[in-house]
Motif scaffolding. Sequence first.
Motif, PDB file in Angstrom:
ATOM      1  N   ARG A 122      13.344   5.927 -50.024  1.00  0.00           N
ATOM      2  CA  ARG A 122      13.072   4.669 -50.737  1.00  0.00           C
ATOM      3  C   ARG A 122      11.648   4.195 -50.483  1.00  0.00           C
ATOM      4  O   ARG A 122      10.942   3.752 -51.405  1.00  0.00           O
ATOM      5  N   VAL A 123      11.200   4.297 -49.251  1.00  0.00           N
ATOM      6  CA  VAL A 123       9.839   3.876 -48.909  1.00  0.00           C
ATOM      7  C   VAL A 123       8.814   4.802 -49.547  1.00  0.00           C
ATOM      8  O   VAL A 123       7.816   4.350 -50.131  1.00  0.00           O
ATOM      9  N   LEU A 124       9.061   6.108 -49.452  1.00  0.00           N
ATOM     10  CA  LEU A 124       8.106   7.066 -50.017  1.00  0.00           C
ATOM     11  C   LEU A 124       7.992   6.905 -51.533  1.00  0.00           C
ATOM     12  O   LEU A 124       6.882   6.924 -52.085  1.00  0.00           O
ATOM     13  N   ASP A 125       9.136   6.760 -52.208  1.00  0.00           N
ATOM     14  CA  ASP A 125       9.096   6.624 -53.666  1.00  0.00           C
ATOM     15  C   ASP A 125       8.366   5.351 -54.081  1.00  0.00           C
ATOM     16  O   ASP A 125       7.624   5.343 -55.072  1.00  0.00           O
TER      17      ASP A 125
ATOM     18  N   THR B 141      -3.321   1.278 -51.768  1.00  0.00           N
ATOM     19  CA  THR B 141      -2.774   1.108 -53.114  1.00  0.00           C
ATOM     20  C   THR B 141      -2.295  -0.326 -53.297  1.00  0.00           C
ATOM     21  O   THR B 141      -2.129  -1.073 -52.331  1.00  0.00           O
ATOM     22  N   ALA B 142      -2.069  -0.691 -54.555  1.00  0.00           N
ATOM     23  CA  ALA B 142      -1.613  -2.054 -54.834  1.00  0.00           C
ATOM     24  C   ALA B 142      -0.253  -2.317 -54.211  1.00  0.00           C
ATOM     25  O   ALA B 142       0.002  -3.386 -53.652  1.00  0.00           O
ATOM     26  N   ARG B 143       0.641  -1.341 -54.297  1.00  0.00           N
ATOM     27  CA  ARG B 143       1.966  -1.522 -53.699  1.00  0.00           C
ATOM     28  C   ARG B 143       1.886  -1.544 -52.183  1.00  0.00           C
ATOM     29  O   ARG B 143       2.645  -2.259 -51.527  1.00  0.00           O
ATOM     30  N   GLY B 144       0.990  -0.768 -51.622  1.00  0.00           N
ATOM     31  CA  GLY B 144       0.819  -0.817 -50.175  1.00  0.00           C
ATOM     32  C   GLY B 144       0.312  -2.171 -49.712  1.00  0.00           C
ATOM     33  O   GLY B 144       0.774  -2.708 -48.695  1.00  0.00           O
ATOM     34  N   ALA B 145      -0.629  -2.756 -50.463  1.00  0.00           N
ATOM     35  CA  ALA B 145      -1.123  -4.087 -50.113  1.00  0.00           C
ATOM     36  C   ALA B 145      -0.020  -5.130 -50.242  1.00  0.00           C
ATOM     37  O   ALA B 145       0.085  -6.043 -49.416  1.00  0.00           O
ATOM     38  N   ALA B 146       0.812  -5.005 -51.275  1.00  0.00           N
ATOM     39  CA  ALA B 146       1.916  -5.945 -51.441  1.00  0.00           C
ATOM     40  C   ALA B 146       2.902  -5.840 -50.290  1.00  0.00           C
ATOM     41  O   ALA B 146       3.374  -6.850 -49.756  1.00  0.00           O
TER      42      ALA B 146
ATOM     43  N   LEU C 165      -0.528   8.499 -46.705  1.00  0.00           N
ATOM     44  CA  LEU C 165       0.371   7.785 -47.600  1.00  0.00           C
ATOM     45  C   LEU C 165      -0.072   6.340 -47.792  1.00  0.00           C
ATOM     46  O   LEU C 165      -0.053   5.810 -48.910  1.00  0.00           O
ATOM     47  N   VAL C 166      -0.489   5.690 -46.725  1.00  0.00           N
ATOM     48  CA  VAL C 166      -0.861   4.275 -46.797  1.00  0.00           C
ATOM     49  C   VAL C 166      -2.155   4.080 -47.574  1.00  0.00           C
ATOM     50  O   VAL C 166      -2.272   3.175 -48.407  1.00  0.00           O
ATOM     51  N   GLU C 167      -3.123   4.931 -47.339  1.00  0.00           N
ATOM     52  CA  GLU C 167      -4.447   4.707 -47.915  1.00  0.00           C
ATOM     53  C   GLU C 167      -4.585   5.244 -49.334  1.00  0.00           C
ATOM     54  O   GLU C 167      -5.280   4.642 -50.157  1.00  0.00           O
ATOM     55  N   THR C 168      -3.971   6.363 -49.631  1.00  0.00           N
ATOM     56  CA  THR C 168      -4.158   6.988 -50.941  1.00  0.00           C
ATOM     57  C   THR C 168      -2.883   7.103 -51.748  1.00  0.00           C
ATOM     58  O   THR C 168      -2.933   7.475 -52.917  1.00  0.00           O
TER      59      THR C 168
ATOM     60  N   ILE D 237      13.426  17.140 -41.324  1.00  0.00           N
ATOM     61  CA  ILE D 237      13.791  15.738 -41.539  1.00  0.00           C
ATOM     62  C   ILE D 237      14.190  15.558 -42.994  1.00  0.00           C
ATOM     63  O   ILE D 237      13.488  16.005 -43.910  1.00  0.00           O
ATOM     64  N   ARG D 238      15.297  14.887 -43.229  1.00  0.00           N
ATOM     65  CA  ARG D 238      15.816  14.662 -44.580  1.00  0.00           C
ATOM     66  C   ARG D 238      15.617  13.191 -44.949  1.00  0.00           C
ATOM     67  O   ARG D 238      16.363  12.311 -44.492  1.00  0.00           O
ATOM     68  N   PRO D 239      14.606  12.882 -45.757  1.00  0.00           N
ATOM     69  CA  PRO D 239      14.318  11.468 -46.067  1.00  0.00           C
ATOM     70  C   PRO D 239      15.370  10.805 -46.934  1.00  0.00           C
ATOM     71  O   PRO D 239      15.416   9.566 -46.987  1.00  0.00           O
ATOM     72  N   GLU D 240      16.211  11.558 -47.632  1.00  0.00           N
ATOM     73  CA  GLU D 240      17.204  10.942 -48.511  1.00  0.00           C
ATOM     74  C   GLU D 240      18.437  10.452 -47.750  1.00  0.00           C
ATOM     75  O   GLU D 240      19.284   9.762 -48.328  1.00  0.00           O
ATOM     76  N   LYS D 241      18.578  10.799 -46.485  1.00  0.00           N
ATOM     77  CA  LYS D 241      19.728  10.381 -45.690  1.00  0.00           C
ATOM     78  C   LYS D 241      19.515   8.975 -45.136  1.00  0.00           C
ATOM     79  O   LYS D 241      18.435   8.646 -44.654  1.00  0.00           O
ATOM     80  N   PRO D 242      20.560   8.125 -45.185  1.00  0.00           N
ATOM     81  CA  PRO D 242      20.421   6.779 -44.603  1.00  0.00           C
ATOM     82  C   PRO D 242      20.215   6.849 -43.092  1.00  0.00           C
ATOM     83  O   PRO D 242      20.674   7.773 -42.423  1.00  0.00           O
TER      84      PRO D 242
END
Length: 670
Positions: free
Chosen positions: A423-426, A530-535, A643-646, A661-666
């Motif tokens: 969710r965070v990555l997307d 990015t704009a979403r990162g700043a938000a 990820l944060v900067e670009t 690591i499986r990012p889709e797992k809760p």
Amino acid sequence: MTGIGGVEMGALAARTRALAVLRVRSRAVAVALLPAAAAVILLVGGSTGHLVGGGWDVLRRVVSVLALCVLLAAAGVALVVARSRPAVTPTVTVAEESAPDLYRMVRDLADRLDVPAPSAIALTPDCDSWLEDRAHPRHGPPPVDRHDDDLSGLGEPARRRSAAAAPVLVIGSPFLWWMRVGELRAVLAPVVAGTGPSAHPDIAAARRFIRGLDAAVAVASADRRDPLSRVACAGLGWVSRLLLRGCREHATGMERGVAAAAAERAQAVDYGLRIVAQEQVGLAYAGWDRLLTRVALPAWRMGRWPSRLDVGVVAALTELSRRDRLAEGFASRLGERPACDLLEEPGTMDEAVSLLAARLFHGGPAETGPDWSPVGWGEYPEEVVDRTWRTDAARLHRVLDTLGVRRAAGGTAPGTDGPTLARVLDHLTIPDPAPSPTDPHAGYGGPGAPHPEADAATETASGTAAGPGTPAPGAGAQAGNGDDLDAPPPGNGDLDAPPPGYGDLDAPPPGYGDHDAPDDEDDDDLAGTTARGAALAAGLSAQLAREEAQARPGGAGVPSSPPGPGAGAGPDAALWDGRALPLLPLQPPRTGREILTAHITAMVCCAAMDTAGAAPGLDWLDGPSLLVDGARTADLAPSVLSLVETGDPGPLRAWMTDLGIRPEKPVRLV
């Protein structure tokens, strides 16, 4: 200038400067008495028939009233200077029965230097040692010394000053645990030698006068609501600062003379060993600073205080000696007798100093409780590292809920709508829509232009609630948690904020924490993201502000008198004001980019622990670390920064794929 001649020259220079300070005091007294002298002359002239007439009578009355007012004002200033409590360093007093070997070493050192022995010994959570005069009546004797009849035996009867009037020797606690006994004796030699010049009456009087002026300035700086009190304090502060400016140069020269005389006298004791010991002083300082900022501070923020900081600094310096070639050979010293063996119960003293360090550098409470409990180094990974990561990850998902980010993308399998790393990555990697000439929101896609979610987060961070009928998706899920992200954040809710001025209990403390960085600096810091990162960074900063504001009422602002972890060991709370905490904040404000990076890193670590079998760990030099198959992972930070900067998730996804690591797992949150 060497030998006895150098000692005499330094002491003579110190006494000369002390007399100059006392002359400033004498001039101030003369100025205060000048109107009274004029009034006496006029009164005597009138009584003898020399100064008669209506004009002289009026002048006599005016001058007499003026003299009376000046005398009253001077008496008030003198009373405040004499009675105000000078500032005292927060310490943990070491009773002689709890460290007889340490007292014996200091007594022997004073005998070799032919100077009076210190009246007592205290420990401070700092890498320094000095003498501190606590003979002021407002200080009183240290609590642990009130029933100690043997402290007077530290000095011989033939000393020029009694042991009760001699200054207190303050020793940095990291020195006791890292240094060997011989090294500690060599480092303390110049400090103990300073009791000789301090015993001179002129130097002692000059120091008392300067400390009294400094205390009077602190009294005058206190907030007063009564207009009359404000006027009186303004006058007191003006006079005290004027006298301090007149004494400044002479006081500096006096202290330099005292230091020169003490250094010359100490050359006869362990001079060669002291050169080697000075290297350990710098090393101990580096390790202590690293331990506090990287290891202790995360625990303090979680409401836990490490109870063995001095043991930790030894482990940190040992690790440094293993990694750094410049520190090779220092670990071999550990086979010699450590200076902490001079204490009867080093663990009790370490615990007391650790609690004092938490109060000074973080502003923690003076007593242990449900929200402020000690933690051992063996429990640190689970109790601090794991909880810190999961708390940050939970905060990250709460802010995402406020921004309206869906928990699961369309078409995903059931049961995967929990808090996931995907969710965070997307959210951070979804490209911004390309601008079109006909789109009224075309500016949102341009470089540096705000994204709609960035505007929402900015409103959240500034406390501007959304209008009626436009609730943020997912906001209702957080209503039951008491985390009202639409409420305006307070301006002074940081536990790490420095206190206001002395006695200023009503003024809000300036921001000095994780979220109160200046707006212009935060904007510059987030300009490259990015704009979403700043938000997201803005929302996290606002959420941190609210959480820390809620925690402040039970924090360090409440003064109390701690009993200490053990008998005879504890901070001397009666000697200093516990309301002005933290006295020494450790770190400057974290920027929005740093806050966002820390939260994403925490989320990645939670996913690694829950899906790849990783474990939380403690690195003595770098603090919390992620262990995979027992080895520390050191290449996570560059991937998160990418990820944060670009907004490029490629390096981070490749890193997670290598570790399984499986990012889709809760993940499990707190």
